[in-house]
Design a protein around this motif. Structure first.
Motif, PDB file in Angstrom:
ATOM      1  N   ASP A  74      -7.109  -7.125  16.276  1.00 36.82           N
ATOM      2  CA  ASP A  74      -6.555  -7.778  15.081  1.00 36.82           C
ATOM      3  C   ASP A  74      -7.288  -7.294  13.835  1.00 36.82           C
ATOM      4  N   LEU A  75      -8.604  -7.188  13.954  1.00 38.70           N
ATOM      5  CA  LEU A  75      -9.411  -6.715  12.830  1.00 38.70           C
ATOM      6  C   LEU A  75      -9.020  -5.289  12.453  1.00 38.70           C
ATOM      7  N   GLU A  76      -8.835  -4.458  13.464  1.00 38.73           N
ATOM      8  CA  GLU A  76      -8.431  -3.067  13.220  1.00 38.73           C
ATOM      9  C   GLU A  76      -7.067  -3.007  12.545  1.00 38.73           C
ATOM     10  N   ASN A  77      -6.128  -3.829  13.008  1.00 30.77           N
ATOM     11  CA  ASN A  77      -4.792  -3.857  12.403  1.00 30.77           C
ATOM     12  C   ASN A  77      -4.854  -4.262  10.934  1.00 30.77           C
ATOM     13  N   GLY A  78      -5.732  -5.208  10.651  1.00 29.78           N
ATOM     14  CA  GLY A  78      -5.868  -5.678   9.278  1.00 29.78           C
ATOM     15  C   GLY A  78      -6.378  -4.597   8.345  1.00 29.78           C
ATOM     16  N   PHE A  79      -7.416  -3.903   8.772  1.00 28.16           N
ATOM     17  CA  PHE A  79      -7.961  -2.844   7.923  1.00 28.16           C
ATOM     18  C   PHE A  79      -7.029  -1.637   7.862  1.00 28.16           C
ATOM     19  N   ASN A  80      -6.318  -1.365   8.947  1.00 28.67           N
ATOM     20  CA  ASN A  80      -5.339  -0.275   8.915  1.00 28.67           C
ATOM     21  C   ASN A  80      -4.196  -0.578   7.955  1.00 28.67           C
TER      22      ASN A  80
ATOM     23  N   ARG B  28       0.824  -1.208   0.000  1.00 27.11           N
ATOM     24  CA  ARG B  28       0.000   0.000   0.000  1.00 27.11           C
ATOM     25  C   ARG B  28       0.866   1.268   0.000  1.00 27.11           C
ATOM     26  N   GLU B  29       2.007   1.220   0.673  1.00 30.79           N
ATOM     27  CA  GLU B  29       2.909   2.368   0.667  1.00 30.79           C
ATOM     28  C   GLU B  29       3.475   2.627  -0.718  1.00 30.79           C
ATOM     29  N   ARG B  30       3.494   1.590  -1.553  1.00 34.40           N
ATOM     30  CA  ARG B  30       3.952   1.730  -2.934  1.00 34.40           C
ATOM     31  C   ARG B  30       2.780   1.997  -3.889  1.00 34.40           C
ATOM     32  N   ASN B  31       1.641   2.364  -3.322  1.00 31.45           N
ATOM     33  CA  ASN B  31       0.446   2.706  -4.104  1.00 31.45           C
ATOM     34  C   ASN B  31      -0.136   1.520  -4.864  1.00 31.45           C
ATOM     35  N   ASN B  32       0.169   0.317  -4.402  1.00 30.57           N
ATOM     36  CA  ASN B  32      -0.435  -0.868  -5.009  1.00 30.57           C
ATOM     37  C   ASN B  32      -1.826  -1.046  -4.405  1.00 30.57           C
ATOM     38  N   THR B  33      -2.842  -1.001  -5.249  1.00 29.87           N
ATOM     39  CA  THR B  33      -4.229  -1.046  -4.766  1.00 29.87           C
ATOM     40  C   THR B  33      -4.912  -2.393  -5.003  1.00 29.87           C
ATOM     41  N   THR B  34      -4.143  -3.426  -5.304  1.00 30.16           N
ATOM     42  CA  THR B  34      -4.728  -4.744  -5.528  1.00 30.16           C
ATOM     43  C   THR B  34      -5.592  -5.148  -4.332  1.00 30.16           C
ATOM     44  N   PRO B  35      -6.854  -5.523  -4.545  1.00 26.07           N
ATOM     45  CA  PRO B  35      -7.730  -5.909  -3.423  1.00 26.07           C
ATOM     46  C   PRO B  35      -7.112  -7.037  -2.610  1.00 26.07           C
ATOM     47  N   ALA B  36      -7.324  -6.986  -1.293  1.00 24.05           N
ATOM     48  CA  ALA B  36      -6.713  -7.974  -0.408  1.00 24.05           C
ATOM     49  C   ALA B  36      -7.704  -8.446   0.651  1.00 24.05           C
TER      50      ALA B  36
ATOM     51  N   GLY C 100      -4.617  -2.028   5.184  1.00 21.50           N
ATOM     52  CA  GLY C 100      -5.107  -1.813   3.830  1.00 21.50           C
ATOM     53  C   GLY C 100      -5.913  -2.943   3.238  1.00 21.50           C
ATOM     54  N   CYS C 101      -6.382  -3.875   4.076  1.00 19.52           N
ATOM     55  CA  CYS C 101      -7.169  -4.977   3.518  1.00 19.52           C
ATOM     56  C   CYS C 101      -8.581  -4.518   3.181  1.00 19.52           C
ATOM     57  N   ASP C 102      -9.236  -5.261   2.295  1.00 25.07           N
ATOM     58  CA  ASP C 102     -10.609  -4.976   1.900  1.00 25.07           C
ATOM     59  C   ASP C 102     -11.614  -5.856   2.630  1.00 25.07           C
ATOM     60  N   ASP C 103     -11.136  -6.972   3.152  1.00 22.17           N
ATOM     61  CA  ASP C 103     -12.019  -7.881   3.880  1.00 22.17           C
ATOM     62  C   ASP C 103     -11.157  -8.730   4.806  1.00 22.17           C
ATOM     63  N   TYR C 104     -11.825  -9.416   5.756  1.00 23.05           N
ATOM     64  CA  TYR C 104     -11.111 -10.146   6.806  1.00 23.05           C
ATOM     65  C   TYR C 104     -11.923 -11.383   7.153  1.00 23.05           C
ATOM     66  N   ILE C 105     -11.346 -12.562   6.913  1.00 21.08           N
ATOM     67  CA  ILE C 105     -12.031 -13.818   7.213  1.00 21.08           C
ATOM     68  C   ILE C 105     -11.338 -14.493   8.394  1.00 21.08           C
ATOM     69  N   LYS C 106     -12.131 -14.861   9.393  1.00 21.59           N
ATOM     70  CA  LYS C 106     -11.576 -15.506  10.582  1.00 21.59           C
ATOM     71  C   LYS C 106     -11.612 -17.024  10.431  1.00 21.59           C
ATOM     72  N   LYS C 107     -10.480 -17.655  10.674  1.00 23.21           N
ATOM     73  CA  LYS C 107     -10.410 -19.118  10.662  1.00 23.21           C
ATOM     74  C   LYS C 107     -11.079 -19.669  11.920  1.00 23.21           C
ATOM     75  N   PRO C 108     -11.713 -20.848  11.843  1.00 22.19           N
ATOM     76  CA  PRO C 108     -11.969 -21.621  10.617  1.00 22.19           C
ATOM     77  C   PRO C 108     -13.133 -21.025   9.834  1.00 22.19           C
ATOM     78  N   PHE C 109     -13.169 -21.309   8.549  1.00 25.20           N
ATOM     79  CA  PHE C 109     -14.228 -20.778   7.697  1.00 25.20           C
ATOM     80  C   PHE C 109     -14.609 -21.834   6.667  1.00 25.20           C
ATOM     81  N   GLU C 110     -15.796 -21.691   6.109  1.00 27.77           N
ATOM     82  CA  GLU C 110     -16.227 -22.584   5.039  1.00 27.77           C
ATOM     83  C   GLU C 110     -15.751 -22.022   3.700  1.00 27.77           C
ATOM     84  N   LEU C 111     -15.438 -22.904   2.784  1.00 31.60           N
ATOM     85  CA  LEU C 111     -14.944 -22.464   1.479  1.00 31.60           C
ATOM     86  C   LEU C 111     -15.977 -21.619   0.744  1.00 31.60           C
TER      87      LEU C 111
END
Length: 218
Positions: free
Chosen positions: A86-92, A67-75, A94-105
C-alpha cells in the motif's frame, strides 16, 4: 495556505477540518473522489490530504490523474491501508508522505510542517533575487535598485513557482496546471507573455529557456 481534504468519514473529516482551521489553514472538504476532482480542477491548492478508499474515484486514481497533468501540488495520503505494498502504491501515485490511521493530530501537524519546509509554502514575504533585486510575495511587487514595481497576480504566481523550484526546469503545462484552474487554462502564448513581463522587471538572464522543456530560474 489552502488545503483540499478528501475523507469520506464524516466524523474524522470534521475533526481534521476543525484542527487545521484552528491552525489558520483554509480547508476545503470533499467526501468522494468525483467531488475532489471538481474542486481540484476549479481551484488551486497548496496541499492535498487524501484518503485512499473513498467512493467513486479513489484517492490513488485522483492523485495519479493530477500527476499525469503535471500538477505538482504536495500530497499526503491519510489511510488505514498499511502494508508495504500500500505504501509503495501511494508513493508510486505521486504522494509526498503517507500517514497510517489511526494517528494523532499532532503527527499530522508535524508532517504538514515538513511539507511546508520542503516546498517553502510558508516562505518569507521578501525573497532576495540578487543584491539589488527582491520579490515581495505578499504585495506582488518587485524592488530593484530601491524602486518598487507592482506586478500582476499571475506574474507573481509564476515567479514564485519558478523560485520555489529552482532546481528543475518547469514546463508551460506545469505552470498552467499549478497556477490556473482547469476551467481557466491559459494559452502557451499567454504564459510566454507573463514570462516576458517578469524578465522586463528583473532582467533577461534570471529566467532561462530550456529548449523543448520550458523555463528554469537561473
Amino acid at each position: 495556505m489552502k488545503i483540499l481534504l478528501l475523507e469520506d468519514d464524516v466524523i474524522l473529516s470534521e475533526i481534521i477540518e476543525e484542527f487545521l482551521s484552528e491552525l489558520g489553514y483554509e480547508v476545503i472538504v470533499c467526501f468522494n473522489g468525483e467531488e475532489a476532482v471538481q474542486k481540484a480542477y476549479s481551484q488551486t491548492f497548496d496541499l492535498l490530504l487524501l484518503d485512499v478508499n473513498v467512493p467513486f474515484t479513489s484517492g490513488l486514481e485522483f492523485l495519479t490523474n493530477l500527476r499525469e497533468r503535471n500538477n505538482t501540488t504536495p500530497a499526503i495520503f491519510i489511510t488505514s491501508l498499511n502494508t508495504s505494498a500500500d505504501l509503495e502504491n501511494g508513493f508510486n501515485a505521486g504522494c509526498d508522505d503517507y500517514i497510517k490511521k489511526p494517528f494523532e493530530l499532532q503527527e499530522l501537524n508535524l508532517r504538514i510542517n515538513n511539507i511546508k519546509r520542503i516546498y517553502k509554502l510558508d516562505n518569507q514575504d521578501i525573497i532576495s533575487i540578487d543584491t539589488n533585486i527582491s520579490f515581495d510575495t505578499k504585495n506582488n511587487s518587485i524592488k530593484k535598485d530601491d524602486i518598487s514595481i507592482s506586478i500582476a497576480k499571475k506574474e507573481a504566481d509564476i515567479l514564485k513557482h519558478l523560485l520555489n523550484n529552482k532546481t528543475k526546469a518547469i514546463s508551460i503545462d506545469e505552470l498552467s496546471n499549478n497556477i490556473w484552474s482547469y476551467d481557466d487554462t491559459p494559452s502557451a502564448s499567454t504564459i510566454r507573455t507573463y514570462i516576458k513581463n517578469i524578465r522586463k522587471h528583473i532582467g533577461q538572464d534570471y529566467i532561462i529557456n530550456i529548449k523543448g522543456v520550458g523555463y528554469k530560474f537561473n
